[in-house]
Design an enzyme around this catalytic site. Structure first.
Site, PDB file in Angstrom:
ATOM      1  N   LYS B 117      53.375  45.456  37.816  1.00 19.43           N
ATOM      2  CA  LYS B 117      52.925  45.348  39.202  1.00 19.43           C
ATOM      3  C   LYS B 117      53.980  45.867  40.192  1.00 19.43           C
ATOM      4  O   LYS B 117      53.626  46.340  41.266  1.00 19.43           O
ATOM      5  CB  LYS B 117      52.569  43.899  39.531  1.00 19.43           C
ATOM      6  CG  LYS B 117      51.600  43.252  38.541  1.00 19.43           C
ATOM      7  CD  LYS B 117      50.259  43.962  38.483  1.00 19.43           C
ATOM      8  CE  LYS B 117      49.410  43.442  37.335  1.00 19.43           C
ATOM      9  NZ  LYS B 117      48.267  44.291  37.010  1.00 19.43           N
ATOM     10  N   LYS B 157      55.676  36.477  42.930  1.00 19.38           N
ATOM     11  CA  LYS B 157      54.666  36.942  41.969  1.00 19.38           C
ATOM     12  C   LYS B 157      55.321  37.530  40.726  1.00 19.38           C
ATOM     13  O   LYS B 157      56.451  38.017  40.779  1.00 19.38           O
ATOM     14  CB  LYS B 157      53.768  38.007  42.619  1.00 19.38           C
ATOM     15  CG  LYS B 157      52.928  37.465  43.767  1.00 19.38           C
ATOM     16  CD  LYS B 157      52.308  38.568  44.592  1.00 19.38           C
ATOM     17  CE  LYS B 157      50.954  39.001  44.047  1.00 19.38           C
ATOM     18  NZ  LYS B 157      50.294  39.950  44.995  1.00 19.38           N
ATOM     19  N   GLY B 163      46.367  36.980  37.561  1.00 17.14           N
ATOM     20  CA  GLY B 163      45.597  35.790  37.222  1.00 17.14           C
ATOM     21  C   GLY B 163      46.207  34.523  37.781  1.00 17.14           C
ATOM     22  O   GLY B 163      45.861  33.427  37.366  1.00 17.14           O
ATOM     23  N   GLU B 199      56.327  38.862  48.134  1.00 12.63           N
ATOM     24  CA  GLU B 199      55.444  39.538  49.079  1.00 12.63           C
ATOM     25  C   GLU B 199      55.154  38.599  50.231  1.00 12.63           C
ATOM     26  O   GLU B 199      55.072  37.375  50.022  1.00 12.63           O
ATOM     27  CB  GLU B 199      54.114  39.918  48.391  1.00 12.63           C
ATOM     28  CG  GLU B 199      54.021  41.384  48.049  1.00 12.63           C
ATOM     29  CD  GLU B 199      52.712  41.762  47.353  1.00 12.63           C
ATOM     30  OE1 GLU B 199      52.658  42.873  46.839  1.00 12.63           O
ATOM     31  OE2 GLU B 199      51.764  40.957  47.334  1.00 12.63           O
ATOM     32  N   TYR B 201      53.172  36.349  52.587  1.00 11.32           N
ATOM     33  CA  TYR B 201      51.953  35.594  52.331  1.00 11.32           C
ATOM     34  C   TYR B 201      51.001  35.732  53.512  1.00 11.32           C
ATOM     35  O   TYR B 201      51.396  35.556  54.659  1.00 11.32           O
ATOM     36  CB  TYR B 201      52.296  34.120  52.096  1.00 11.32           C
ATOM     37  CG  TYR B 201      51.100  33.223  51.925  1.00 11.32           C
ATOM     38  CD1 TYR B 201      50.266  33.372  50.820  1.00 11.32           C
ATOM     39  CD2 TYR B 201      50.789  32.244  52.857  1.00 11.32           C
ATOM     40  CE1 TYR B 201      49.157  32.554  50.649  1.00 11.32           C
ATOM     41  CE2 TYR B 201      49.686  31.421  52.708  1.00 11.32           C
ATOM     42  CZ  TYR B 201      48.877  31.588  51.598  1.00 11.32           C
ATOM     43  OH  TYR B 201      47.781  30.778  51.438  1.00 11.32           O
ATOM     44  N   ARG B 291      39.956  49.383  34.160  1.00 12.83           N
ATOM     45  CA  ARG B 291      38.924  48.989  33.197  1.00 12.83           C
ATOM     46  C   ARG B 291      37.605  48.807  33.934  1.00 12.83           C
ATOM     47  O   ARG B 291      37.569  48.834  35.154  1.00 12.83           O
ATOM     48  CB  ARG B 291      39.315  47.658  32.559  1.00 12.83           C
ATOM     49  CG  ARG B 291      39.583  46.604  33.625  1.00 12.83           C
ATOM     50  CD  ARG B 291      39.834  45.237  33.062  1.00 12.83           C
ATOM     51  NE  ARG B 291      40.669  44.427  33.923  1.00 12.83           N
ATOM     52  CZ  ARG B 291      40.257  43.704  34.957  1.00 12.83           C
ATOM     53  NH1 ARG B 291      38.993  43.687  35.277  1.00 12.83           N
ATOM     54  NH2 ARG B 291      41.090  43.016  35.700  1.00 12.83           N
ATOM     55  N   VAL B 294      34.196  42.763  35.639  1.00 13.76           N
ATOM     56  CA  VAL B 294      33.090  41.814  35.526  1.00 13.76           C
ATOM     57  C   VAL B 294      32.048  42.100  36.611  1.00 13.76           C
ATOM     58  O   VAL B 294      30.847  42.097  36.355  1.00 13.76           O
ATOM     59  CB  VAL B 294      33.617  40.367  35.663  1.00 13.76           C
ATOM     60  CG1 VAL B 294      32.469  39.366  35.660  1.00 13.76           C
ATOM     61  CG2 VAL B 294      34.607  40.038  34.559  1.00 13.76           C
TER      62      VAL B 294
END
Lengths: 167, 464
Positions: B117, B157, B163, B199, B201, B291, B294
């Protein structure tokens, strides 16, 4: 025969313009029920197996809460049938994989002979990617580990036996 | 290379969905199923089934060796990883390449870059995308001076993944040391990578993402999606297009996403996630999901595209089949996820055996599921059991249809989030327009929802 969602939509369009409220279709491989309800249509589909063999017992099938399968053998010390005298069971609150340590390679939360308070964490159960901490539930000492690390526990399986302190 | 036979290395609703597109395209499917999934609905939909390994995902769906062996043994010429499991695994992508198998996804090099990331963030900044003030921190002193610069509160992070794992909110300087320690430990355990970054917030943030298709040279987008209805970083309701987005901001953001994928020479389907700060009227790059996602059906409902078909074509090495001006977005679509979890018991997972499974059908309704009567919902895997997607000419029609669709949906035998979905979709706040990522948690905490997840019995009235 498989019906695609587009096929079902086509059938519904025909039904919509008809006076019928229900359709049952059974091809032997697919059972489909379409029903008109107050707000619109519902669909129930049941695909069944043609030729695939129902292979033998699946040793690691966890099953659901009401389906304790292969591992629920009579006399298995994990079933809470007849508790050994004076002992209390720590039960699996939900089905999943039982872990005795916080992570692989780490020492177990408790061992046989270990002292526990009611809120002492004695293991983890991993269900659907979530880790659930299992508290001992009563004060005492660990008498026996009934479910091995990494084994599947059904809901209500005995994870360990405790000898409660006599108060 | 033309794909003739595809190994589906996944399970549940996405496996069923992949099999359907392949059937339409005339591609043979082999489902790689774990022991627990050998007679699942996807197994019945696929042309062939191969036993991938035991039920525990580590030895089946998460095993590169098992997936490659299954593909080789069955003569498949391509592997589709779906989402989750090995979908973003550089190891699987390169193992496929070594054996002459087509990996349906981006290159191993892209997967490696995007899984980091911190690297993805700096690459995005290089391509001119706005990123939140912040950066990687190695020492407490470094973190203190960076947080001084950014201004509190800040988020710590994990560089290795998302997740919500390895993530900590810091409101006061005094909390920083502890948060760094915790986030770093959690990140090492979850991703085998202790690196963390800071980062700024954003309190009232929206999560908006852009669907991309790239062929290594050119890139097009298929509009945006709003996924702000989340709980613990798990999305529950998604929609396309993102509502109430200022036109200029939306145009800029979609353009930025395309620019980044061009900069990367990205080839495959992908999504760029952005954080939108509605108060400042700004957007910031978060990460790339390399990818199928969902929530892809909402984009399909408004674009008319079959994203899996496009993804397969790109994997075959074909150039993009659509120019940007040929992608027309029309109407509005909403999806809600139904999980086997009991909201009344703190969203406790609820595996079990499904009794009756009744799904809504009709115009503007799409249901993605691998559930039918008798299906076992296993404790081994994710709790997502169905996605209800509706479309309409506008947002209010799509939401109205989703309400009706939810009312006609009955899943018996297991606890589900259906009741919560009904309450959320019926709420005035959601109907009124965009919400922020904290809305669902506030909704649940306020007890506004019908939290009882127990399935309703036969004959019991369904909430109207």
């Amino acid at each position: 025969m498989n019906l695609s969602p587009e096929d079902v939509d086509e059938i519904l369009k025909i039904l919509d313009g008809s006076g019928y409220d229900e359709l049952h279709l059974d091809t032997g491989r697919l059972a489909l029920t379409l029903r008109r309800e107050a707000g619109g249509w519902t669909s129930q589909q049941l695909l069944t197996n043609r030729e695939r063999v129902a292979d033998g017992p699946r040793p690691d099938n966890a099953g659901g809460s009401d389906a304790p399968r292969e591992h629920a053998v009579a006399g298995d010390s994990r079933r809470a049938g007849a508790p050994p005298e004076g002992l209390l069971a720590v039960l699996a609150p939900l089905p999943g994989v039982f872990y005795r340590a916080p992570k692989p390679g780490a020492p177990p939360f408790v061992d046989v002979g270990g002292r526990v308070e009611a809120d002492t964490v004695v293991g983890l159960i991993e269900t659907m990617k979530l880790m659930n901490a299992i508290p001992a539930g009563s004060k005492g000492s660990v008498e026996e580990i009934a479910t091995r690390n990494g084994d599947v526990a059904a809901k209500g399986d005995v994870l360990m036996w405790l000898r409660p302190d006599v108060s | 290379m033309r794909i003739r036979c595809l190994l589906i290395a996944n399970r549940g609703e996405i496996a069923a969905r992949l099999a359907r597109t392949c059937r339409r395209l005339g591609i043979e499917t082999v489902l790689a199923a774990s022991e627990a999934d050998l007679d699942s609905v996807p197994a019945l939909l696929a042309d062939r089934v191969v036993r991938l390994g035991p039920s525990a995902p580590q030895a089946s769906y998460l095993s590169v060796a098992a997936v490659v062996a299954a593909a080789t043994a069955t003569g498949a010429d391509a592997v589709h990883p779906g989402y989750g499991f090995l979908a973003e695994s550089p190891a699987l992508a390169s193992a496929c390449a070594q054996r002459g198998l087509v990996f349906v996804g981006p290159s191993a090099a892209h997967l490696r870059l995007l899984s980091d990331k911190v690297k993805a963030r700096s690459e995005a900044a290089k391509a001119g995308l706005p990123v939140l003030p912040g950066g990687e921190v190695e020492t407490l002193a470094g973190a203190e001076s960076l947080s001084d610069e950014i201004g509190l509160p800040v988020l710590v992070k994990a560089a290795g993944g998302g997740g919500g794992r390895g993530m900590r909110l810091v409101r006061e300087q005094g909390e920083l040391a502890g948060a760094l320690e915790l986030a770093s430990t959690e990140a090492r355990e979850a991703f085998d990578d202790p690196r963390v970054y800071l980062e700024r917030y954003v309190k009232r943030a929206r999560h908006v993402e852009v669907q991309l298709l790239g062929d290594g040279a050119d890139v097009v987008h298929a509009g945006d999606r709003d996924c702000s209805v989340q709980r613990r970083y798990q999305k529950l309701i998604e929609e396309a297009p993102a509502p109430d987005l200022p036109e200029e901001l939306g145009d800029d953001m979609r353009g930025a996403a395309v620019r980044f994928a061009r900069h990367l020479r990205y080839s495959s389907l992908g999504t760029v996630e952005f954080l939108v700060d509605p108060d400042r009227g700004e957007y910031y790059f978060l990460e790339v999901n390399p990818r199928i996602q969902v929530e892809h059906p909402v984009t399909e409902m408004v674009s008319g595209l079959d994203l899996v078909a496009e993804q397969l074509s790109l994997a075959e090495g074909n150039p993009l089949r659509l120019r940007q001006e040929e992608i027309e977005l029309c109407g509005h679509a909403v999806e809600c996820r139904v999980n086997a979890e009991d909201p009344a018991r703190g969203f406790e997972p609820a595996p079990g055996v499904v009794g009756r499974a009744v799904f809504p059908a009709g115009e503007g309704i799409r249901v993605e599921t691998a559930l039918q009567a008798g299906t076992a919902v296993h404790p081994w895997y994710d709790s997502l059991v169905a996605k209800l997607v509706t479309a309409g000419a506008d947002r209010s029609e799509a939401i109205r249809r989703l309400r009706g669709a939810l009312d006609r949906c009955r899943i018996e035998g297991i606890a589900t989030t259906l009741g919560l979905c009904r309450s959320l979709v019926a709420s005035d706040e959601l109907s009124a327009g965009a919400v922020d990522t904290g809305w669902l948690a506030r909704f649940v905490a306020a007890g506004s929802g019908q939290l009882d997840g127990r399935p309703c019995g036969a004959g019991e009235a369904i909430r109207g």
